[in-house]
Write a protein that holds these residues in place. Structure first.
Motif, mmCIF file in Angstrom:
data_model
loop_
_atom_site.group_PDB
_atom_site.id
_atom_site.type_symbol
_atom_site.label_atom_id
_atom_site.label_comp_id
_atom_site.label_asym_id
_atom_site.label_seq_id
_atom_site.Cartn_x
_atom_site.Cartn_y
_atom_site.Cartn_z
ATOM 1 N N VAL A 41 0.872 -1.177 0.000
ATOM 2 C CA VAL A 41 0.000 0.000 0.000
ATOM 3 C C VAL A 41 0.907 1.226 0.000
ATOM 4 O O VAL A 41 1.756 1.378 0.874
ATOM 5 N N ARG A 42 0.718 2.071 -0.999
ATOM 6 C CA ARG A 42 1.574 3.250 -1.163
ATOM 7 C C ARG A 42 0.739 4.438 -1.624
ATOM 8 O O ARG A 42 -0.296 4.283 -2.251
ATOM 9 N N ASP A 43 1.273 5.657 -1.361
ATOM 10 C CA ASP A 43 0.688 6.862 -1.947
ATOM 11 C C ASP A 43 0.763 6.724 -3.460
ATOM 12 O O ASP A 43 1.787 6.292 -4.002
ATOM 13 N N TYR A 64 -5.114 11.752 1.311
ATOM 14 C CA TYR A 64 -4.381 10.547 0.906
ATOM 15 C C TYR A 64 -5.071 9.944 -0.298
ATOM 16 O O TYR A 64 -6.290 9.950 -0.393
ATOM 17 N N ASP A 65 -4.273 9.397 -1.193
ATOM 18 C CA ASP A 65 -4.761 8.627 -2.328
ATOM 19 C C ASP A 65 -3.831 7.424 -2.419
ATOM 20 O O ASP A 65 -2.706 7.536 -2.922
ATOM 21 N N LEU A 66 -4.276 6.308 -1.872
ATOM 22 C CA LEU A 66 -3.434 5.128 -1.733
ATOM 23 C C LEU A 66 -3.793 4.060 -2.749
ATOM 24 O O LEU A 66 -4.970 3.850 -3.049
ATOM 25 N N ARG A 78 -8.268 1.063 -4.272
ATOM 26 C CA ARG A 78 -7.850 2.450 -4.081
ATOM 27 C C ARG A 78 -8.485 2.934 -2.787
ATOM 28 O O ARG A 78 -9.673 2.699 -2.555
ATOM 29 N N ILE A 79 -7.707 3.620 -1.971
ATOM 30 C CA ILE A 79 -8.204 4.150 -0.698
ATOM 31 C C ILE A 79 -7.901 5.641 -0.696
ATOM 32 O O ILE A 79 -6.748 6.038 -0.883
ATOM 33 N N SER A 80 -8.929 6.483 -0.499
ATOM 34 C CA SER A 80 -8.693 7.927 -0.573
ATOM 35 C C SER A 80 -9.435 8.671 0.528
ATOM 36 O O SER A 80 -10.483 8.252 0.995
#
Length: 180
Positions: A41-43, A64-66, A78-80
């Protein structure tokens, strides 16, 4: 066994001295109990000028937009999250094509509540997974902060995906940001 079917995820973040003080980006890896890498999991992009805010200990307030990527490089989720001022705010989870899976919001007393794409409640994080935060361990000779996630077998569909996303990005979802 993969990221979405593993009975437990060991979610680890490097906590070396330099990383702890100067880290401005989000970076965790998820392993199965046998030590096999399941996801990174990264930016999705550098925090840019927001890096200074993240270094000052206000990482939880920044957007954040991971990207959650599998070991073969394919994006899985995608996690934002946008800017927040008091608390963690709304965190969105989408599939690799950008279709929303659901949302997470931190409520009073630290409860993280899930909702489907239409806003219908899906319950709390604890309803769909067990979680242990903050164990210090070693991986490849480096100190890591290890969180352990056990998705409940009965958690399926969007609730299971949200539980996995919450575990992978727990510090972002809980309002701490990239700091372990």
């Amino acid at each position: 066994m993969d990221l979405f079917s593993a009975p437990a995820l060991l979610i680890e973040q490097d906590i070396g001295m330099r990383k702890s003080f100067f880290n401005t980006s989000f970076a965790v890896n998820a392993y199965d109990e046998g030590g096999r890498l399941l996801a990174r999991v990264r930016d999705r992009k550098s925090p840019g000028l927001l890096g200074a805010v993240r270094m000052l200990g206000e990482a939880g307030t920044t957007p954040y937009d991971l990207a959650v990527t599998l070991p073969d490089g394919r994006e899985a989720l995608r996690i934002s999250k946008g800017f927040t001022w008091l608390g963690a705010g709304r965190v969105g989870v989408a599939d690799p094509h950008g279709r929303e899976v659901g949302t997470m919001v931190r409520r009073m007393a630290g409860s993280i509540e899930f909702a489907d794409p239409d806003g219908r409640p899906l319950g709390a994080f604890g309803d769909h997974a067990a979680f242990r935060y903050g164990e210090v361990a070693k991986r490849d000779g480096q100190r890591v902060r290890r969180n352990t996630l056990w998705p409940r077998p009965e958690a399926q569909g969007p609730a299971r995906l949200l539980a996995i996303a919450a575990g992978l990005a727990y510090t972002v979802v809980s309002g701490m940001g990239n700091k372990a």
